[in-house]
Motif scaffolding. Structure first.
Motif, PDB file in Angstrom:
ATOM      1  N   GLU A  29      -0.230  -1.452   4.457  1.00 53.71           N
ATOM      2  CA  GLU A  29      -1.619  -1.919   4.504  1.00 53.71           C
ATOM      3  C   GLU A  29      -2.066  -2.166   5.933  1.00 53.71           C
ATOM      4  O   GLU A  29      -3.221  -1.910   6.287  1.00 53.71           O
ATOM      5  CB  GLU A  29      -1.776  -3.178   3.657  1.00 53.71           C
ATOM      6  N   ALA A  30      -1.170  -2.655   6.786  1.00 55.55           N
ATOM      7  CA  ALA A  30      -1.518  -2.856   8.198  1.00 55.55           C
ATOM      8  C   ALA A  30      -1.866  -1.520   8.853  1.00 55.55           C
ATOM      9  O   ALA A  30      -2.843  -1.418   9.610  1.00 55.55           O
ATOM     10  CB  ALA A  30      -0.363  -3.530   8.934  1.00 55.55           C
ATOM     11  N   ALA A  31      -1.075  -0.468   8.560  1.00 50.67           N
ATOM     12  CA  ALA A  31      -1.360   0.853   9.130  1.00 50.67           C
ATOM     13  C   ALA A  31      -2.653   1.433   8.560  1.00 50.67           C
ATOM     14  O   ALA A  31      -3.454   2.034   9.293  1.00 50.67           O
ATOM     15  CB  ALA A  31      -0.187   1.791   8.839  1.00 50.67           C
ATOM     16  N   LEU A  32      -2.894   1.252   7.271  1.00 56.00           N
ATOM     17  CA  LEU A  32      -4.126   1.760   6.651  1.00 56.00           C
ATOM     18  C   LEU A  32      -5.351   1.079   7.229  1.00 56.00           C
ATOM     19  O   LEU A  32      -6.373   1.727   7.506  1.00 56.00           O
ATOM     20  CB  LEU A  32      -4.065   1.558   5.128  1.00 56.00           C
ATOM     21  N   ASN A  33      -5.274  -0.237   7.410  1.00 48.91           N
ATOM     22  CA  ASN A  33      -6.418  -0.957   7.971  1.00 48.91           C
ATOM     23  C   ASN A  33      -6.702  -0.530   9.412  1.00 48.91           C
ATOM     24  O   ASN A  33      -7.851  -0.522   9.851  1.00 48.91           O
ATOM     25  CB  ASN A  33      -6.163  -2.468   7.920  1.00 48.91           C
ATOM     26  N   ARG A  34      -5.630  -0.178  10.126  1.00 51.43           N
ATOM     27  CA  ARG A  34      -5.818   0.256  11.520  1.00 51.43           C
ATOM     28  C   ARG A  34      -6.395   1.666  11.596  1.00 51.43           C
ATOM     29  O   ARG A  34      -7.279   1.946  12.409  1.00 51.43           O
ATOM     30  CB  ARG A  34      -4.467   0.190  12.242  1.00 51.43           C
ATOM     31  N   LEU A  35      -5.913   2.565  10.747  1.00 49.76           N
ATOM     32  CA  LEU A  35      -6.314   3.970  10.832  1.00 49.76           C
ATOM     33  C   LEU A  35      -7.569   4.307  10.044  1.00 49.76           C
ATOM     34  O   LEU A  35      -8.280   5.254  10.385  1.00 49.76           O
ATOM     35  CB  LEU A  35      -5.166   4.855  10.328  1.00 49.76           C
ATOM     36  N   LEU A  56     -18.977 -12.500   2.369  1.00 52.41           N
ATOM     37  CA  LEU A  56     -18.055 -11.701   3.185  1.00 52.41           C
ATOM     38  C   LEU A  56     -16.609 -12.051   2.873  1.00 52.41           C
ATOM     39  O   LEU A  56     -15.746 -11.181   2.756  1.00 52.41           O
ATOM     40  CB  LEU A  56     -18.329 -11.933   4.672  1.00 52.41           C
ATOM     41  N   ALA A  57     -16.332 -13.353   2.756  1.00 51.86           N
ATOM     42  CA  ALA A  57     -14.963 -13.817   2.545  1.00 51.86           C
ATOM     43  C   ALA A  57     -14.457 -13.529   1.142  1.00 51.86           C
ATOM     44  O   ALA A  57     -13.258 -13.615   0.890  1.00 51.86           O
ATOM     45  CB  ALA A  57     -14.874 -15.314   2.829  1.00 51.86           C
ATOM     46  N   SER A  58     -15.367 -13.206   0.215  1.00 46.47           N
ATOM     47  CA  SER A  58     -14.967 -12.969  -1.172  1.00 46.47           C
ATOM     48  C   SER A  58     -14.756 -11.497  -1.472  1.00 46.47           C
ATOM     49  O   SER A  58     -14.421 -11.140  -2.605  1.00 46.47           O
ATOM     50  CB  SER A  58     -16.035 -13.531  -2.126  1.00 46.47           C
ATOM     51  N   GLU A  59     -14.978 -10.615  -0.482  1.00 46.28           N
ATOM     52  CA  GLU A  59     -14.772  -9.191  -0.710  1.00 46.28           C
ATOM     53  C   GLU A  59     -13.282  -8.887  -0.816  1.00 46.28           C
ATOM     54  O   GLU A  59     -12.464  -9.451  -0.090  1.00 46.28           O
ATOM     55  CB  GLU A  59     -15.404  -8.383   0.429  1.00 46.28           C
ATOM     56  N   ALA A  60     -12.949  -7.977  -1.732  1.00 50.46           N
ATOM     57  CA  ALA A  60     -11.538  -7.675  -2.013  1.00 50.46           C
ATOM     58  C   ALA A  60     -10.749  -7.248  -0.779  1.00 50.46           C
ATOM     59  O   ALA A  60      -9.610  -7.693  -0.588  1.00 50.46           O
ATOM     60  CB  ALA A  60     -11.453  -6.608  -3.110  1.00 50.46           C
ATOM     61  N   PRO A  61     -11.279  -6.393   0.103  1.00 50.53           N
ATOM     62  CA  PRO A  61     -10.476  -6.008   1.277  1.00 50.53           C
ATOM     63  C   PRO A  61     -10.108  -7.193   2.171  1.00 50.53           C
ATOM     64  O   PRO A  61      -9.004  -7.239   2.710  1.00 50.53           O
ATOM     65  CB  PRO A  61     -11.393  -5.024   2.022  1.00 50.53           C
ATOM     66  N   ILE A  62     -11.029  -8.146   2.321  1.00 51.51           N
ATOM     67  CA  ILE A  62     -10.736  -9.319   3.160  1.00 51.51           C
ATOM     68  C   ILE A  62      -9.689 -10.192   2.502  1.00 51.51           C
ATOM     69  O   ILE A  62      -8.764 -10.693   3.152  1.00 51.51           O
ATOM     70  CB  ILE A  62     -12.023 -10.114   3.438  1.00 51.51           C
ATOM     71  N   ILE A  63      -9.807 -10.391   1.188  1.00 51.02           N
ATOM     72  CA  ILE A  63      -8.815 -11.194   0.462  1.00 51.02           C
ATOM     73  C   ILE A  63      -7.434 -10.559   0.587  1.00 51.02           C
ATOM     74  O   ILE A  63      -6.440 -11.236   0.863  1.00 51.02           O
ATOM     75  CB  ILE A  63      -9.222 -11.346  -1.019  1.00 51.02           C
ATOM     76  N   ARG A  64      -7.369  -9.235   0.427  1.00 48.29           N
ATOM     77  CA  ARG A  64      -6.088  -8.535   0.558  1.00 48.29           C
ATOM     78  C   ARG A  64      -5.540  -8.662   1.974  1.00 48.29           C
ATOM     79  O   ARG A  64      -4.338  -8.865   2.169  1.00 48.29           O
ATOM     80  CB  ARG A  64      -6.243  -7.050   0.188  1.00 48.29           C
ATOM     81  N   LEU A  65      -6.419  -8.545   2.964  1.00 46.84           N
ATOM     82  CA  LEU A  65      -5.984  -8.616   4.356  1.00 46.84           C
ATOM     83  C   LEU A  65      -5.407  -9.991   4.683  1.00 46.84           C
ATOM     84  O   LEU A  65      -4.339 -10.099   5.300  1.00 46.84           O
ATOM     85  CB  LEU A  65      -7.148  -8.295   5.287  1.00 46.84           C
ATOM     86  N   VAL A  66      -6.092 -11.062   4.268  1.00 46.30           N
ATOM     87  CA  VAL A  66      -5.599 -12.415   4.534  1.00 46.30           C
ATOM     88  C   VAL A  66      -4.277 -12.650   3.815  1.00 46.30           C
ATOM     89  O   VAL A  66      -3.324 -13.201   4.389  1.00 46.30           O
ATOM     90  CB  VAL A  66      -6.646 -13.469   4.122  1.00 46.30           C
ATOM     91  N   ASN A  67      -4.203 -12.234   2.554  1.00 41.23           N
ATOM     92  CA  ASN A  67      -2.944 -12.394   1.811  1.00 41.23           C
ATOM     93  C   ASN A  67      -1.813 -11.628   2.479  1.00 41.23           C
ATOM     94  O   ASN A  67      -0.673 -12.106   2.564  1.00 41.23           O
ATOM     95  CB  ASN A  67      -3.117 -11.927   0.371  1.00 41.23           C
TER      96      ASN A  67
END
Length: 565
Positions: free
Chosen positions: A141-147, A177-188
């Motif tokens: 997920e870290a690589a996907l978020n970066r690329l 903004l904080a309730s969007e799924a990508p942000i929740i996944r990123l913080v987790n």
């Protein structure tokens, strides 16, 4: 109830049993939850904490008979493959990343390499035969978020930044903004990865061109990820919501706490947010009780230090201090001492800011300065509760120091901490606060000063003969051969050469000679010299012994303590 089990789930279950990564009862429980919720087996296993991401990746690797793709290989990928044929949304949902292509073959890294549907879809979209590899979900997920930054979210965020100043965003917008799924996944992902890799702190720091995530390992910060700057407001707001902080307040520092189940066990996070030039800095202290052991042997304290400290804690009254800078393990040492006190026949009370770990059988009280509950007022109130032992988190001012002295004079044992560089310096610090010398000599029972040095990785360390110049510098016996050890670096220590930390300490017990020096107004250097002449081993000497024993390096001791005499 009938359960339909996919072939991928069945292969995973068989591998988990054959490798011993899970047992049949845990699998049956996970299968039941998966059937009720409609989720896949691997997702349920992770949510219930029945297997870690690293453990799951190892099982997948055994099924595929291939090695796990690590973060270093993923970080070498500079640009996405097939960006015109594979959407970022699909790849993030599938948790799959193409990393290598030759004429007819595509190497695909997946968090769940048994996902035949996603692999087939990528094969059809690219026209390449797919070879599947595995990586942990957090690394992938870290690589996907970066690329693959989300184009739709980028446009939405850029549009909001063009029309609104960040300081004028309302709380509802931040909540959305904080309730969007990508942000929740990123913080987790950030939090779970920190816990799994045993980081002690998470630093989230916004800059003009990026949002940096750093973890602290063994006292040293390492950058582990960076995100686009547009994610700053949403990510910090998500952390604030989890910590029950005011997300609309971005001008003042805030402190809070998060309690989260990570891989099946409760972990606490102490949260601090502070405004800065490009948003807010968030720092999370990871308080994982399963990784902390209140055991003197685990702390690494020398046996003679432990014996002196224990003797002081058995005294009926007086003050025992633990000193050192922030992050030197003072609180852990005090907790270890308290856990060894018989709390059945002694009333033990602590005043802390904040309470980091809960101790069975001990009354712990949280300082709340906003409503007037500071160390001094709570200490004064606790004295009416008939305590035997009182731990004060820190002596910060003369009022707290005076009440602690009065408590010690009236038959209580008081434990506390000070921020000083040595045991002897604690005496001059209390003197500078305004305590009279005769009171200090009346109540002081012992001062333990300590630091934490990084332990050498036992897998990759290598020995070297100490050069003559070093023997002369540190006054070592030149007639003997001394072996020192060097940090090398391997996968087990994240290529740092160090793994874990150990305490080095000195213990000053006020002897008659030291007491006379205190009463005569002597400074800390004179007091320390007298204590050393009576047998006290200084912190640097303790560190030197640890280096010669192969537990750490001379460089690490010098970095933490100083260059010696």
């Amino acid at each position: 109830m009938s359960m339909t089990v996919s072939s991928g789930d069945q292969r995973l279950a068989d591998a988990l049993l054959s490798t011993g990564a899970s047992d049949i009862r845990a699998l049956d429980r996970a299968r039941g939850v998966a059937a009720d919720s409609g989720q896949l087996l691997h997702a349920v296993l992770l949510q219930l904490g029945l297997v870690s991401e690293g453990g799951l990746a190892s099982v997948y690797a055994s099924i595929l008979e291939r090695a796990i793709v690590g973060p270093s290989e993923l970080e070498r990928i500079d640009e996405p493959l097939f960006s015109n044929r594979l959407s970022s949304r699909f790849l993030k949902q599938a948790r799959a990343l193409p990393i290598n292509q030759n004429e007819h073959t595509l190497r695909l890294v997946m968090a769940n390499p048994l996902d035949d549907y996603s692999a087939a879809a990528i094969r059809l979209a690219t026209g390449c035969e797919v070879i599947r590899d595995v990586a942990t979900g957090a690394d992938l997920e870290a690589a996907l978020n970066r690329l693959y930054p989300d184009d739709e979210e980028s446009e939405e965020a850029d549009g909001s930044q063009r029309t609104h100043d960040p300081a004028e965003e309302d709380a509802d917008r931040l909540k959305d903004l904080a309730s969007e799924a990508p942000i929740i996944r990123l913080v987790n992902q950030i939090i779970f990865r920190a816990v799994e890799t045993r980081a002690s702190d998470i630093h989230i720091e916004p800059f003009e061109d990026r949002l940096v995530v750093r973890y602290r390992y063994d006292g040293v910060l390492h950058e582990v990820d960076n995100q686009p700057p547009r994610t700053t407001a949403a990510l910090i707001s998500r952390i604030k919501i989890m910590a029950k902080l005011d997300i609309a307040e971005r001008r003042l520092p805030q402190d809070g706490r998060i309690k989260l189940a990570v891989r099946g066990h409760e972990v606490d996070f102490r949260v601090s947010t502070v405004p800065c030039l490009h948003g807010e800095i968030a720092v999370l202290r990871v308080l994982d009780r399963t990784t902390v052991s209140f055991d003197y042997s685990r702390l690494g304290l020398a046996p003679e230090i432990v014996a002196s400290f224990r003797d002081a804690l058995e005294l009926p009254n007086g003050i025992v201090l633990v000193t050192g800078p922030t992050g030197s393990g003072k609180t852990t040492t005090l907790y270890t001492g308290l856990s060894g006190i018989n709390a059945v026949d002694r009333n033990v009370v602590t005043i802390e800011d904040p309470i980091e770990y809960q101790l069975a059988g001990i009354n712990q009280i949280q300082v709340r300065p906003v409503i007037g509950l500071n160390f001094a007022s709570l200490l004064r109130a606790i004295l009416r509760q008939d305590p035997d032992v009182i731990m004060v988190g820190e002596i910060r001012d003369i009022e707290t120091a005076q009440i602690a002295v009065q408590a010690a004079l009236t038959g209580h044992l008081v434990l506390s901490t000070l921020h000083t560089n040595s045991a002897a310096a604690a005496i001059t610090r209390l003197r500078d606060m305004g305590l009279e010398d005769y009171l200090l000599t009346a109540v002081l029972r012992g001062i333990l000063a300590q630091r934490l040095v990084r332990r050498l990785c036992q897998t990759c360390r290598h020995p070297e003969t100490a050069p003559p110049e070093l023997l002369h510098r540190f006054a070592l016996d030149a007639t003997r051969q001394h072996t020192l050890w060097r940090a090398a670096g391997c996968a087990e220590c994240r290529h740092t050469g160090y793994r874990g930390r150990s305490a080095i300490a000195e213990f000053l017990r006020p002897s008659p000679a030291v007491t006379r020096l205190i009463l005569s107004g002597a400074d800390h250097e004179q007091i320390e010299k007298a204590a050393v002449s009576e047998g006290m081993v200084t912190m640097f000497q303790a560190g030197l012994r640890a280096a010669l024993a192969g537990e750490t390096t001379i460089e690490e001791v010098s970095r933490i303590v100083g260059g010696g005499e």
